[in-house]
Design a protein around this motif. Structure first.
Motif, short mmCIF file in Angstrom:
data_model
loop_
_atom_site.label_atom_id
_atom_site.label_comp_id
_atom_site.label_asym_id
_atom_site.label_seq_id
_atom_site.Cartn_x
_atom_site.Cartn_y
_atom_site.Cartn_z
N ARG A 1 0.85 -1.09 0.13
CA ARG A 1 -0.11 -0.11 -0.09
C ARG A 1 0.86 1.44 -0.08
NH1 ARG A 1 -3.00 -3.37 -1.28
NH2 ARG A 1 -5.00 -3.93 -0.55
N TYR A 2 0.34 2.54 0.00
CA TYR A 2 1.18 3.68 -0.21
C TYR A 2 2.17 3.50 1.13
CZ TYR A 2 -2.41 5.69 -3.10
OH TYR A 2 -3.22 5.85 -4.27
N SER A 3 1.70 3.34 2.19
CA SER A 3 2.68 3.31 3.48
C SER A 3 3.52 2.11 3.53
CB SER A 3 1.74 3.53 4.75
OG SER A 3 2.46 3.26 5.77
N ALA A 4 4.65 2.48 3.69
CA ALA A 4 5.66 1.27 3.84
C ALA A 4 5.37 0.56 5.13
CB ALA A 4 7.13 2.11 3.92
N PHE A 5 4.78 1.01 5.92
CA PHE A 5 4.20 0.31 7.33
C PHE A 5 3.16 -0.77 7.29
CE2 PHE A 5 6.31 4.23 8.69
CZ PHE A 5 7.33 3.83 9.71
N VAL A 6 2.18 -0.59 6.26
CA VAL A 6 1.02 -1.57 6.03
C VAL A 6 1.69 -2.99 5.43
CG1 VAL A 6 -0.83 -1.88 4.72
CG2 VAL A 6 -0.23 0.36 5.60
N ARG A 7 1.07 -4.22 6.08
CA ARG A 7 1.53 -5.33 6.08
C ARG A 7 3.07 -5.60 5.86
NH1 ARG A 7 -1.76 -7.25 1.07
NH2 ARG A 7 -0.84 -9.30 1.41
N ALA B 1 3.51 17.99 -0.95
CA ALA B 1 4.15 16.96 0.16
C ALA B 1 5.02 17.41 1.00
CB ALA B 1 4.77 15.94 -0.66
N LEU B 2 5.96 18.44 0.62
CA LEU B 2 6.82 19.11 1.59
C LEU B 2 5.94 19.90 2.68
CD1 LEU B 2 9.84 19.97 -0.83
CD2 LEU B 2 9.42 17.87 0.63
N THR B 3 5.26 20.70 2.07
CA THR B 3 4.35 21.76 2.86
C THR B 3 3.62 20.97 4.04
OG1 THR B 3 4.27 23.33 1.21
CG2 THR B 3 2.77 23.69 3.14
N TYR B 4 2.98 19.84 3.55
CA TYR B 4 2.17 19.06 4.63
C TYR B 4 3.00 18.50 5.61
CZ TYR B 4 -1.21 15.94 6.58
OH TYR B 4 -2.05 15.07 7.41
N THR B 5 4.00 17.86 5.25
CA THR B 5 5.00 17.24 6.08
C THR B 5 5.38 18.39 7.16
OG1 THR B 5 5.56 15.58 4.59
CG2 THR B 5 7.09 15.96 6.76
N ALA B 6 5.81 19.50 6.60
CA ALA B 6 6.56 20.40 7.57
C ALA B 6 5.55 21.03 8.44
CB ALA B 6 6.98 21.58 6.67
N GLY B 7 4.26 20.96 8.28
CA GLY B 7 3.52 21.68 9.22
C GLY B 7 2.40 20.68 9.82
N ARG B 8 2.60 19.27 9.49
CA ARG B 8 1.53 18.57 10.23
C ARG B 8 2.34 17.05 10.64
NH1 ARG B 8 -0.41 22.26 9.94
NH2 ARG B 8 -2.48 22.93 9.10
N SER B 9 3.47 16.66 10.21
CA SER B 9 3.84 15.32 10.40
C SER B 9 5.48 15.06 10.53
CB SER B 9 3.46 14.11 9.57
OG SER B 9 3.83 14.32 8.31
N TYR C 1 6.63 8.01 -4.95
CA TYR C 1 6.29 9.53 -5.37
C TYR C 1 6.14 10.38 -4.19
CZ TYR C 1 5.75 7.21 -9.95
OH TYR C 1 5.95 6.40 -11.03
N ALA C 2 6.69 11.49 -4.05
CA ALA C 2 6.66 12.33 -2.88
C ALA C 2 5.15 12.52 -2.25
CB ALA C 2 7.17 13.79 -3.19
N HIS C 3 4.27 12.71 -3.07
CA HIS C 3 2.86 13.31 -2.45
C HIS C 3 2.07 11.85 -2.36
CE1 HIS C 3 1.39 12.76 -6.76
NE2 HIS C 3 0.24 12.74 -6.18
N ILE C 4 2.55 10.85 -2.85
CA ILE C 4 1.82 9.41 -2.54
C ILE C 4 2.50 8.81 -1.38
CG2 ILE C 4 0.80 7.64 -3.77
CD1 ILE C 4 1.08 9.20 -6.62
N GLY C 5 3.32 7.66 -1.96
CA GLY C 5 3.78 6.86 -0.97
C GLY C 5 4.65 7.33 0.29
N CYS C 6 5.42 8.47 -0.47
CA CYS C 6 6.54 8.84 0.54
C CYS C 6 5.55 9.79 1.62
CB CYS C 6 7.28 9.84 -0.10
SG CYS C 6 8.51 8.99 -1.26
N LEU C 7 5.02 10.55 1.38
CA LEU C 7 4.11 11.40 2.32
C LEU C 7 2.97 10.59 3.25
CD1 LEU C 7 2.65 13.76 3.35
CD2 LEU C 7 1.32 14.10 1.30
N THR D 1 3.56 10.41 7.33
CA THR D 1 2.32 10.59 8.30
C THR D 1 2.19 9.42 8.98
OG1 THR D 1 1.49 12.05 6.43
CG2 THR D 1 -0.04 11.23 8.07
N ASP D 2 2.33 8.31 8.43
CA ASP D 2 2.04 7.12 9.24
C ASP D 2 3.35 6.85 10.32
OD1 ASP D 2 1.01 4.35 9.85
OD2 ASP D 2 1.29 3.44 8.07
N ALA D 3 4.34 7.21 9.81
CA ALA D 3 5.52 7.16 10.91
C ALA D 3 5.29 8.02 12.06
CB ALA D 3 6.95 7.46 10.39
N PHE D 4 4.81 9.23 11.76
CA PHE D 4 4.51 10.19 12.92
C PHE D 4 3.38 9.61 13.85
CE2 PHE D 4 1.64 13.49 14.34
CZ PHE D 4 2.54 14.59 15.01
#
Length: 284
Positions: free
Chosen positions: A125-131, A189-197, A152-158, A162-165
């Protein structure tokens, strides 16, 4: 429905980065590096010899080499070549069959190929933590920071950041070691990370020390006002290196060598003099 053909764009520079709400810094003893989905299939959408991808791959390779010197474990994600309908589930609706149609493109690109010490995680899945055992492995290693690179920065990486946070793992999105569909989505993706996670950083922020004398020289030469190139034993001040830049270098390098300050650099302001300080084994 499939990933569109992608075009290169200018990677974010340090001056473009959003201001992160957190003041975290990477600590080698706490960190792990994630190289996310750098498979031939996902990079082929930019075509051959993309300047964007070439720069991103170079930056990831530099980070990986640095992490190896610091004892920072390296993880990869990679989607499998064959995925059942149940395994892909809603991904089919969003992106189509993906790698199922191109199993020959499943491998991580040769320039970033993992070695026997690295861990490759199957990506579902998008997150590296799923399964995935990623969280359990990090906990066992005593690691609670994740340096995120890849596509891709705004999909799996973002989503991974968020999942790591949400799992109390500090994510660091490396702005110039990520690639995306467009620059706008990359910056989102960078802006969301910087402000949220998490924390948004540049490659050079993660690896404050040059890995070789050549790398030190390449770092210093653009800082000189004189067009002439100094010999390795010549005084860099004589070539226009000002005190403000020396202090900035001292602050950067002090992250690894606590005894480096303006005075220690000013004692022998040459490539040879500084390399003798930087090439020491860092105190733990």
């Amino acid at each position: 429905m499939a990933i569109p053909r992608l075009n290169a764009y200018t990677l974010p520079a340090a001056s473009d980065l959003p201001v992160s709400k957190v003041q975290w810094r990477v600590v080698p003893q706490r960190a792990a590096l994630l190289i996310h989905d750098m498979q031939t299939y996902f990079l082929n959408f930019w075509g051959e010899n993309s300047p964007l991808i070439n720069q991103v791959v170079e930056n990831i390779a530099r980070l990986r080499a640095y992490c190896k010197t610091q004892g920072i474990p390296v993880f990869y994600t990679a989607q499998p070549a064959q995925q059942s309908e149940a395994d892909r589930a809603l991904l089919n609706d969003m992106w189509g069959p993906g790698l199922n149609k191109h199993p020959e493109q499943q491998k991580i690109i040769a320039a970033l190929a993992p070695d026997e010490a690295d861990q490759v995680l199957t990506k579902w899945r998008y997150s590296a933590f799923v399964r995935s055992p990623l969280e359990a492995i990090l906990q066992e290693m005593g690691r609670d920071q994740l340096i995120i690179t890849g596509v891709y920065a705004h999909i799996g990486c973002l989503t991974t950041a968020t999942d790591a946070f949400m799992r109390d793992i500090q994510p660091f999105m490396v702005a110039d070691a990520l690639a995306d569909f467009t620059r706008e989505e990359h910056m989102m993706a960078l802006t969301y990370t910087a402000g949220r996670s998490g924390k948004v950083v540049m490659t050079d922020d993660i690896m404050p020390l040059p890995l070789s004398k050549d790398a030190l020289r390449a770092l210093i030469l653009p800082l000189l006002e004189d067009d002439d190139v100094p010999e390795d034993d010549e005084n860099l001040i004589d070539y226009g290196l000002d005190s403000v830049r020396v202090m900035a270098l001292a602050a950067r390098w002090r992250q690894v060598h606590g005894d480096i300050d303006f005075v220690s650099l000013a004692k022998n302001p040459s490539i040879n003099g500084w390399w003798s300080l930087l090439s020491r084994t860092p105190a733990r």
